[in-house]
Design a protein around this motif. Structure first.
Motif, PDB file in Angstrom:
ATOM      1  N   THR A  95       0.834  -1.212   0.000  1.00  5.70           N
ATOM      2  CA  THR A  95       0.000   0.000   0.000  1.00  5.70           C
ATOM      3  C   THR A  95       0.871   1.266   0.000  1.00  5.70           C
ATOM      4  OG1 THR A  95      -1.781  -1.096   1.172  1.00  5.70           O
ATOM      5  CG2 THR A  95      -1.716   1.305   1.330  1.00  5.70           C
ATOM      6  N   ALA A  96       0.502   2.199  -0.851  1.00  7.55           N
ATOM      7  CA  ALA A  96       1.201   3.487  -0.896  1.00  7.55           C
ATOM      8  C   ALA A  96       0.399   4.524  -0.112  1.00  7.55           C
ATOM      9  CB  ALA A  96       1.361   3.947  -2.337  1.00  7.55           C
ATOM     10  N   VAL A  97       1.114   5.411   0.556  1.00  6.22           N
ATOM     11  CA  VAL A  97       0.471   6.495   1.303  1.00  6.22           C
ATOM     12  C   VAL A  97       0.790   7.811   0.589  1.00  6.22           C
ATOM     13  CG1 VAL A  97       0.395   7.767   3.476  1.00  6.22           C
ATOM     14  CG2 VAL A  97       0.568   5.267   3.497  1.00  6.22           C
ATOM     15  N   VAL A  98      -0.267   8.481   0.151  1.00  5.08           N
ATOM     16  CA  VAL A  98      -0.111   9.737  -0.589  1.00  5.08           C
ATOM     17  C   VAL A  98      -0.589  10.869   0.315  1.00  5.08           C
ATOM     18  CG1 VAL A  98      -0.665  10.964  -2.717  1.00  5.08           C
ATOM     19  CG2 VAL A  98      -0.688   8.456  -2.684  1.00  5.08           C
ATOM     20  N   ALA A  99       0.345  11.697   0.743  1.00  2.00           N
ATOM     21  CA  ALA A  99      -0.018  12.775   1.660  1.00  2.00           C
ATOM     22  C   ALA A  99      -0.218  14.066   0.884  1.00  2.00           C
ATOM     23  CB  ALA A  99       1.075  12.969   2.710  1.00  2.00           C
ATOM     24  N   ALA A 100      -1.429  14.634   1.014  1.00  2.00           N
ATOM     25  CA  ALA A 100      -1.713  15.931   0.375  1.00  2.00           C
ATOM     26  C   ALA A 100      -1.102  17.013   1.247  1.00  2.00           C
ATOM     27  CB  ALA A 100      -3.209  16.124   0.230  1.00  2.00           C
ATOM     28  N   GLN A 101       0.211  17.100   1.223  1.00  2.00           N
ATOM     29  CA  GLN A 101       0.921  18.007   2.124  1.00  2.00           C
ATOM     30  C   GLN A 101       1.889  18.860   1.312  1.00  2.00           C
ATOM     31  OE1 GLN A 101       3.577  16.004   4.818  1.00  2.00           O
ATOM     32  NE2 GLN A 101       4.392  17.920   5.620  1.00  2.00           N
ATOM     33  N   ASN A 102       1.473  20.084   1.018  1.00  2.00           N
ATOM     34  CA  ASN A 102       2.396  20.982   0.330  1.00  2.00           C
ATOM     35  C   ASN A 102       3.465  21.440   1.328  1.00  2.00           C
ATOM     36  OD1 ASN A 102       0.696  20.616  -1.797  1.00  2.00           O
ATOM     37  ND2 ASN A 102      -0.003  22.728  -1.923  1.00  2.00           N
ATOM     38  N   GLY A 103       4.696  21.462   0.924  1.00  2.00           N
ATOM     39  CA  GLY A 103       5.786  21.791   1.850  1.00  2.00           C
ATOM     40  C   GLY A 103       6.674  20.574   2.060  1.00  2.00           C
ATOM     41  N   ILE A 104       7.669  20.714   2.912  1.00  6.98           N
ATOM     42  CA  ILE A 104       8.636  19.634   3.122  1.00  6.98           C
ATOM     43  C   ILE A 104       7.989  18.511   3.939  1.00  6.98           C
ATOM     44  CG2 ILE A 104      10.868  19.035   4.126  1.00  6.98           C
ATOM     45  CD1 ILE A 104      11.156  20.890   1.790  1.00  6.98           C
ATOM     46  N   PRO A 105       7.959  17.288   3.429  1.00  8.38           N
ATOM     47  CA  PRO A 105       7.305  16.186   4.140  1.00  8.38           C
ATOM     48  C   PRO A 105       8.272  15.440   5.071  1.00  8.38           C
ATOM     49  CG  PRO A 105       7.910  15.477   1.955  1.00  8.38           C
ATOM     50  CD  PRO A 105       8.404  16.893   2.086  1.00  8.38           C
ATOM     51  N   TRP A 106       7.713  14.583   5.919  1.00  7.29           N
ATOM     52  CA  TRP A 106       8.506  13.839   6.895  1.00  7.29           C
ATOM     53  C   TRP A 106       9.500  12.883   6.238  1.00  7.29           C
ATOM     54  CZ3 TRP A 106       3.954  12.191   5.003  1.00  7.29           C
ATOM     55  CH2 TRP A 106       3.798  10.860   4.731  1.00  7.29           C
ATOM     56  N   TRP A 107       9.231  12.464   4.999  1.00 10.00           N
ATOM     57  CA  TRP A 107      10.079  11.466   4.337  1.00 10.00           C
ATOM     58  C   TRP A 107      11.121  12.111   3.417  1.00 10.00           C
ATOM     59  CZ3 TRP A 107       9.508  12.684  -0.655  1.00 10.00           C
ATOM     60  CH2 TRP A 107       8.285  13.249  -1.050  1.00 10.00           C
ATOM     61  N   TYR A 108      11.337  13.406   3.545  1.00  2.00           N
ATOM     62  CA  TYR A 108      12.050  14.171   2.516  1.00  2.00           C
ATOM     63  C   TYR A 108      13.395  13.545   2.108  1.00  2.00           C
ATOM     64  CZ  TYR A 108      13.952  18.035  -0.112  1.00  2.00           C
ATOM     65  OH  TYR A 108      14.481  18.787  -1.114  1.00  2.00           O
ATOM     66  N   PHE A 109      14.155  13.033   3.082  1.00  2.00           N
ATOM     67  CA  PHE A 109      15.485  12.488   2.749  1.00  2.00           C
ATOM     68  C   PHE A 109      15.472  10.982   2.511  1.00  2.00           C
ATOM     69  CE2 PHE A 109      16.980  16.477   4.811  1.00  2.00           C
ATOM     70  CZ  PHE A 109      17.660  16.978   3.708  1.00  2.00           C
ATOM     71  N   HIS A 110      14.276  10.367   2.512  1.00  4.13           N
ATOM     72  CA  HIS A 110      14.193   8.939   2.210  1.00  4.13           C
ATOM     73  C   HIS A 110      14.578   8.699   0.748  1.00  4.13           C
ATOM     74  CE1 HIS A 110      12.777   4.848   2.047  1.00  4.13           C
ATOM     75  NE2 HIS A 110      11.910   5.158   1.098  1.00  4.13           N
ATOM     76  N   ARG A 111      15.555   7.891   0.484  1.00  7.20           N
ATOM     77  CA  ARG A 111      16.075   7.592  -0.862  1.00  7.20           C
ATOM     78  C   ARG A 111      16.514   8.880  -1.584  1.00  7.20           C
ATOM     79  NH1 ARG A 111      11.777   5.027  -3.992  1.00  7.20           N
ATOM     80  NH2 ARG A 111      13.416   4.605  -5.484  1.00  7.20           N
ATOM     81  N   HIS A 112      16.968   9.843  -0.811  1.00  6.23           N
ATOM     82  CA  HIS A 112      17.341  11.139  -1.379  1.00  6.23           C
ATOM     83  C   HIS A 112      18.713  11.081  -2.034  1.00  6.23           C
ATOM     84  CE1 HIS A 112      18.858  15.324  -1.263  1.00  6.23           C
ATOM     85  NE2 HIS A 112      17.598  15.643  -1.436  1.00  6.23           N
ATOM     86  N   GLY A 113      19.580  10.210  -1.464  1.00  6.64           N
ATOM     87  CA  GLY A 113      20.970  10.185  -1.931  1.00  6.64           C
ATOM     88  C   GLY A 113      21.772  11.294  -1.266  1.00  6.64           C
ATOM     89  N   GLY A 114      23.073  11.225  -1.400  1.00  2.39           N
ATOM     90  CA  GLY A 114      23.931  12.272  -0.847  1.00  2.39           C
ATOM     91  C   GLY A 114      24.137  12.124   0.654  1.00  2.39           C
ATOM     92  N   PRO A 115      24.773  13.124   1.256  1.00  5.92           N
ATOM     93  CA  PRO A 115      25.167  13.008   2.671  1.00  5.92           C
ATOM     94  C   PRO A 115      23.997  12.958   3.646  1.00  5.92           C
ATOM     95  CG  PRO A 115      25.629  15.200   1.810  1.00  5.92           C
ATOM     96  CD  PRO A 115      25.252  14.359   0.640  1.00  5.92           C
ATOM     97  N   TYR A 116      22.832  13.440   3.238  1.00  2.00           N
ATOM     98  CA  TYR A 116      21.687  13.446   4.165  1.00  2.00           C
ATOM     99  C   TYR A 116      20.730  12.271   3.931  1.00  2.00           C
ATOM    100  CZ  TYR A 116      23.349  18.131   5.107  1.00  2.00           C
ATOM    101  OH  TYR A 116      24.138  19.198   5.443  1.00  2.00           O
ATOM    102  N   ASP A 117      21.128  11.357   3.086  1.00  3.82           N
ATOM    103  CA  ASP A 117      20.231  10.252   2.730  1.00  3.82           C
ATOM    104  C   ASP A 117      19.698   9.553   3.984  1.00  3.82           C
ATOM    105  OD1 ASP A 117      19.004   8.494   0.788  1.00  3.82           O
ATOM    106  OD2 ASP A 117      20.349   6.953   1.567  1.00  3.82           O
ATOM    107  N   GLY A 118      18.383   9.433   4.077  1.00  6.31           N
ATOM    108  CA  GLY A 118      17.753   8.701   5.175  1.00  6.31           C
ATOM    109  C   GLY A 118      17.595   9.487   6.458  1.00  6.31           C
TER     110      GLY A 118
END
Ligand code: SF4
Length: 315
Positions: A95-118
């Motif tokens: 199941t996918a969760v789609v949050a109608a949330q404009n702005g930075i979400p809680w998962w922002y760095f999930h699979r982001h890559g780079g030094p802040y990944d995760g």
């Protein structure tokens, strides 16, 4: 596709109604008089694109809904951390969760890559409670461009905009995003041949009788039924009328050409970029309908008008 809308307020109910119209199995989760009105009358959408009513299922108990393919979160972002008991009955393994949330979400760095990944963002998920309830692996990003308001319980006033940009945190193109995108962009059936009107996927069970189709909006006309996919190639319809016009009267001779030209210009455009040409199409369409000598010119705008107003083409 089974979808639960958790927090079916103005945006959530609008999304649910649109997905229901496209054929999805939609369950709205809400409370109070709004829930009671939706149960009794359906979601009544008042929109400049055309009013419609969606008779979705509605409840205040997610356990009644059971596992779904997509959870659309219409809750306020500050209530995500406490929504665990509500969301718990809804997910299955994928199941996918789609949050109608404009702005930075809680998962922002999930699979982001780079030094802040995760990295968990302290500012939007300070204790980790949101990530615990809404696992970042389930997250599909969503930016809402639509403006809606609850006019009264069960009645959503759609003010403007229909775009919902969705995507994976890792920026890849996934099957779950494609499926949701396709569900939000519905195709339709053109009744009565090229001069007829469209019916939407949620109207496919209307009786193919003069009375049944007239009650739904379009008419049965010649009885021809043409199936279109979600790309709705209206240019083919416009080309047909341009070729068939005998040229005897000006509104049809010029109007069918102007209609085709406008459709060629906006074929890749939506929203504000298409607005001027849609206005032009309406003016040309009115002139053809009111002033053409015969039925060909008088009906040359029917299918295009119907695709814009009933299917939301170019939104
Ligand atoms: S409306 Fe009829 S008469 Fe006029 S140009 Fe079109 S086809 Fe010819």
């Amino acid at each position: 596709m089974k979808v639960a809308v958790l927090g079916a307020g103005a945006i959530g109910a609008y999304v649910g109604a649109a997905l229901h119209r496209a054929g999805a199995d939609v369950h709205l989760i809400a409370r109070g008089p709004h829930l009671a009105a939706m149960r009794r009358y359906g979601v009544r959408v008042r929109s400049p694109r055309g009013d419609f009513t969606a008779h979705t299922r509605a409840t205040d108990d997610p356990a009644e809904v059971g596992p779904v393919d997509y959870v659309f979160l219409g809750l306020k972002a500050n209530s995500y951390a406490a929504c665990g008991p509500l969301i718990e009955p809804l997910p299955h393994d994928t199941t996918a969760v789609v949050a109608a949330q404009n702005g930075i979400p809680w998962w922002y760095f999930h699979r982001h890559g780079g030094p802040y990944d995760g990295r968990r963002l302290q500012s939007v998920d300070p204790s980790g409670a949101v990530s615990a309830v809404l696992a970042p692996e389930r997250a599909v990003g969503c930016v809402v461009y639509a403006a809606t308001e609850l006019e009264q319980p069960g009645v959503v006033r759609h003010l403007e905009g229909t775009r919902f940009s969705i995507g994976e945190p890792g920026r890849d193109v996934s099957a779950r995003c494609l499926a949701l995108s396709e569900a939000m962009r519905s195709g339709g059936l053109l009744l009565g041949g090229a001069a007829g009107g469209f019916v939407r996927p949620d109207e496919l069970d209307i009786p193919l009788t003069f009375e049944g189709t007239r009650q739904a909006g379009p008419t049965l006309g010649s009885g021809v039924v043409m199936a279109f996919d979600d790309t709705v190639p209206l240019l083919r319809v416009a080309e047909f009328f341009r070729d068939e016009s005998c040229g005897q009267c000006v509104p049809c001779r010029v109007g069918t050409v102007r209609q085709e030209e406008a459709l060629r210009r906006i074929v890749e455009h939506t929203g504000a970029a298409a607005a001027d040409d849609i206005t032009l199409l309406r003016e040309v369409g009115r002139a053809m309908r009111d002033a053409s000598i015969c039925g060909l010119g008088q009906t040359a705008w029917n299918a295009v008008e119907s695709a814009i107003d009933r299917l939301g083409a170019y939104e």
